[in-house]
Design an enzyme around this catalytic site. Structure first.
Site, PDB file in Angstrom:
ATOM      1  N   ASP A 305       0.824  -1.226  -0.026  1.00  0.00           N
ATOM      2  CA  ASP A 305      -0.154  -0.161   0.024  1.00  0.00           C
ATOM      3  C   ASP A 305       0.906   1.229   0.003  1.00  0.00           C
ATOM      4  O   ASP A 305       2.091   1.220   0.423  1.00  0.00           O
ATOM      5  CB  ASP A 305      -0.971  -0.107   1.411  1.00  0.00           C
ATOM      6  CG  ASP A 305      -2.137  -0.884   1.159  1.00  0.00           C
ATOM      7  OD1 ASP A 305      -2.150  -1.823   0.316  1.00  0.00           O
ATOM      8  OD2 ASP A 305      -2.892  -0.969   2.023  1.00  0.00           O
ATOM      9  N   HIS A 356      -5.807   2.999  -4.305  1.00  0.00           N
ATOM     10  CA  HIS A 356      -5.961   2.883  -2.750  1.00  0.00           C
ATOM     11  C   HIS A 356      -6.505   4.432  -2.139  1.00  0.00           C
ATOM     12  O   HIS A 356      -6.052   4.888  -1.250  1.00  0.00           O
ATOM     13  CB  HIS A 356      -4.576   2.589  -2.138  1.00  0.00           C
ATOM     14  CG  HIS A 356      -4.481   2.511  -0.638  1.00  0.00           C
ATOM     15  ND1 HIS A 356      -5.513   1.815   0.084  1.00  0.00           N
ATOM     16  CD2 HIS A 356      -3.631   3.013   0.385  1.00  0.00           C
ATOM     17  CE1 HIS A 356      -5.318   1.763   1.411  1.00  0.00           C
ATOM     18  NE2 HIS A 356      -3.870   2.416   1.702  1.00  0.00           N
ATOM     19  N   HIS A 360      -5.610   9.158   0.765  1.00  0.00           N
ATOM     20  CA  HIS A 360      -5.610   8.326   1.750  1.00  0.00           C
ATOM     21  C   HIS A 360      -6.687   8.983   2.845  1.00  0.00           C
ATOM     22  O   HIS A 360      -6.166   8.969   4.057  1.00  0.00           O
ATOM     23  CB  HIS A 360      -4.443   8.122   2.192  1.00  0.00           C
ATOM     24  CG  HIS A 360      -4.125   6.990   3.063  1.00  0.00           C
ATOM     25  ND1 HIS A 360      -4.668   6.587   4.656  1.00  0.00           N
ATOM     26  CD2 HIS A 360      -3.580   5.791   2.878  1.00  0.00           C
ATOM     27  CE1 HIS A 360      -4.190   5.547   4.829  1.00  0.00           C
ATOM     28  NE2 HIS A 360      -3.875   4.760   3.836  1.00  0.00           N
ATOM     29  N   HIS A 447       3.658  -2.127   3.101  1.00  0.00           N
ATOM     30  CA  HIS A 447       3.687  -1.052   2.730  1.00  0.00           C
ATOM     31  C   HIS A 447       5.040  -0.695   2.112  1.00  0.00           C
ATOM     32  O   HIS A 447       5.901  -1.062   2.582  1.00  0.00           O
ATOM     33  CB  HIS A 447       3.428   0.145   3.759  1.00  0.00           C
ATOM     34  CG  HIS A 447       2.051  -0.021   4.266  1.00  0.00           C
ATOM     35  ND1 HIS A 447       1.813  -0.773   5.353  1.00  0.00           N
ATOM     36  CD2 HIS A 447       0.793   0.823   4.111  1.00  0.00           C
ATOM     37  CE1 HIS A 447       0.591  -0.806   5.697  1.00  0.00           C
ATOM     38  NE2 HIS A 447       0.145   0.140   5.132  1.00  0.00           N
TER      39      HIS A 447
END
Length: 498
Positions: A305, A356, A360, A447
């Site tokens: 991510d 994604h 965020h 990540h």
């Protein structure tokens, strides 16, 4: 004094003598002309009558042959209708040399679209009658052709067969005209086939919407110029979208859009995971979906991510390439616009590029319009970088509800193994965490923006391989048939978003 002048009476008499022969000549010419015209006209009339008679009537030596073949043809027509798998009634009408036979289904309740079919059949018959020669023996046969598409779908189509007597061949020539419209009936409900039968759910229609969007962009000369209009097209509706059904494909009506297209055709093998196999030709989706994962093997997916990050992602890609592993990257739109070439490398090296969000945020805490912008802005950024829209989505913090999922319009990919790299920032802790919590058919969260994560990846992959795991991108782990409005924690853990 007047001796040399002619008397008046004598001069008039001489003029009359000159005039009379001229009048007789006019009368003669006129009489001759009229007679000639009458004679010629009579001859032509007799010829025309004889010629017409030849076109309308059959020669005597052909009459017997014609009658035999006419009887044989009518027997063939009636036998064919008798052997149809549904009962019909015959209506016969003869006008001059044209005989019309119409066969209508008796069980009208099994064909809800029958009135429309009969209307088109009447139109076909009328056209055939107008196009048929009045001087040639003709048989027009109108009927409804029934065809079994599969166990659940029957089709009905108006047909007109035209049989014309060919004198040279002394036989019937045949021509068939099909109606433009075919009626499809769901045999379970005895109702017209509808999109609900084929697509089954809103989740599947949202998935197909993604296929439609990508297809329109791929077929456009400049996808970036039309992408806003395509992403904002109204979604396919199960009860409001016009469609044309085929056994191996479907054509969908499109709302107004910047491409100008009003219809798009999708082969079922392009949407195989989102159609009801009971209502289509099974061969049309044969081998379209990957084979199920082998039950005696272990599978796991590595996902990363928040990237791409120019300081860490290239090194991660090098490691994955060295190990021969494909992963899924859930990337942020704001990072894509900064590092398009890096995103392209991710895609070019066979990894899945997924969304994604753009910046965020926790999507359940913002308004619907902002959620839409977060999704669409990321879609556009990724499309501009690699020429494809992302099909999967991971919400930041895993936060999602039914309303947000509907706006996202993509499968929600969660995780079942958390490396906690975001918390530990320690390579050994990351390795230990995954070693202790990994299990079959799961999705691992990491990540690629953390250097420590990249430091751990090589060892993580070695340990998973040693434990017998095959590492797949999440799309492949889920069988390439994940649906919007559903979220996935692994290949055996699918949940409806509530």
């Amino acid at each position: 004094m007047h001796r040399n002048k002619h008397p008046r009476g004598t001069r008039n008499s001489r003029h009359e003598k000159k005039k009379y022969p001229f009048s007789k000549k006019i009368i003669f010419i006129t009489t001759f002309t009229i007679s000639f015209i009458l004679i010629c006209g009579g001859v032509y009339a007799i010829y025309a009558m004889q010629h017409t008679q030849k076109e309308i009537s059959l020669p005597e030596d052909e009459e017997e042959q014609y009658e035999q073949k006419e009887t044989s043809l009518l027997e063939k027509i009636r036998k064919k209708q008798h052997h149809e798998d549904f009962e019909t009634t015959e209506q016969e009408k003869t006008e001059g040399n044209i005989q019309t036979l119409i066969y209508e289904p008796v069980a009208a309740d099994s064909i809800p679209q029958l009135p429309a079919i009969k209307t088109e059949l009447t139109t076909l018959i009328d056209i055939a009658q107008k196009n048929s020669s009045k001087k040639t023996e003709t048989k027009l046969v109108g009927y409804v052709k029934r065809e079994k598409i599969n166990e659940q779908v029957f089709s009905y189509q108006p047909i007109v067969d035209t049989y014309t007597w060919d004198r040279e061949k002394e036989d019937w020539s045949e021509k068939t005209e099909h109606g433009k419209n075919t009626a499809f009936v769901n045999q379970k409900t005895k109702q017209p086939l509808c999109l609900q039968d084929i697509f089954m759910s809103e989740a599947n229609t949202l998935a197909i919407q993604q296929v439609v969007q990508q297809k329109l962009l791929s077929e456009s000369p400049d996808g970036n110029a039309v992408i806003d209009g395509i992403l904002n097209m109204p979604s396919i509706s199960l009860d409001g979208t016009a469609f044309t059904y085929y056994s191996d494909k479907i054509s969908l009506g499109l709302p107004e859009n910047p491409t100008g297209k009003t219809e798009i055709t999708l082969p079922y093998n392009e949407i195989a995971g989102y159609v009801n196999p009971e209502f289509i030709d099974a061969d049309s989706i044969k081998d379209a979906l990957p084979k199920p994962l082998e039950s005696d093997k272990k599978y796991i997916s590595l996902t990363f991510d928040d990237g791409p990050n120019p300081d860490t992602t290239p090194r991660l890609l090098d490691i994955l390439k060295e190990k021969g592993v494909k992963a899924t990257f859930f990337i942020l739109g704001q990072n894509v616009v900064k590092h398009e070439s890096l995103v392209k490398r991710v895609a070019d090296e066979g990894h899945e590029v997924a969304s994604h969000s753009y910046s965020h945020p926790q999507l359940t805490g913002i308004d619907a319009q902002t959620v839409k912008e977060e999704v669409q802005n990321t879609d556009k950024a990724i499309y501009h970088a690699i020429g494809k829209l992302p099909t999967d989505f991971r919400p930041p913090y895993g936060a999602v509800n039914k309303d947000v999922a509907a706006i996202i319009g993509k499968p929600i990919i969660q995780w079942s193994v958390d490396s906690q790299d975001w918390q530990s920032h320690n390579a050994q802790a990351i390795i230990k965490r995954i070693d202790e919590t990994a299990y079959n058919d799961t999705i691992v969260l990491m990540h690629d923006i953390h250097p420590e994560t990249v430091d751990a990846v090589s060892t993580v992959i070695d340990h998973l391989h040693a434990e017998g795991y095959e590492i797949l991108p999440s799309k492949e782990l889920l069988g390439k048939k994940a649906k919007p409005l559903h979220m996935y924690y692994g290949s055996n853990d699918e949940r409806l978003v509530q």
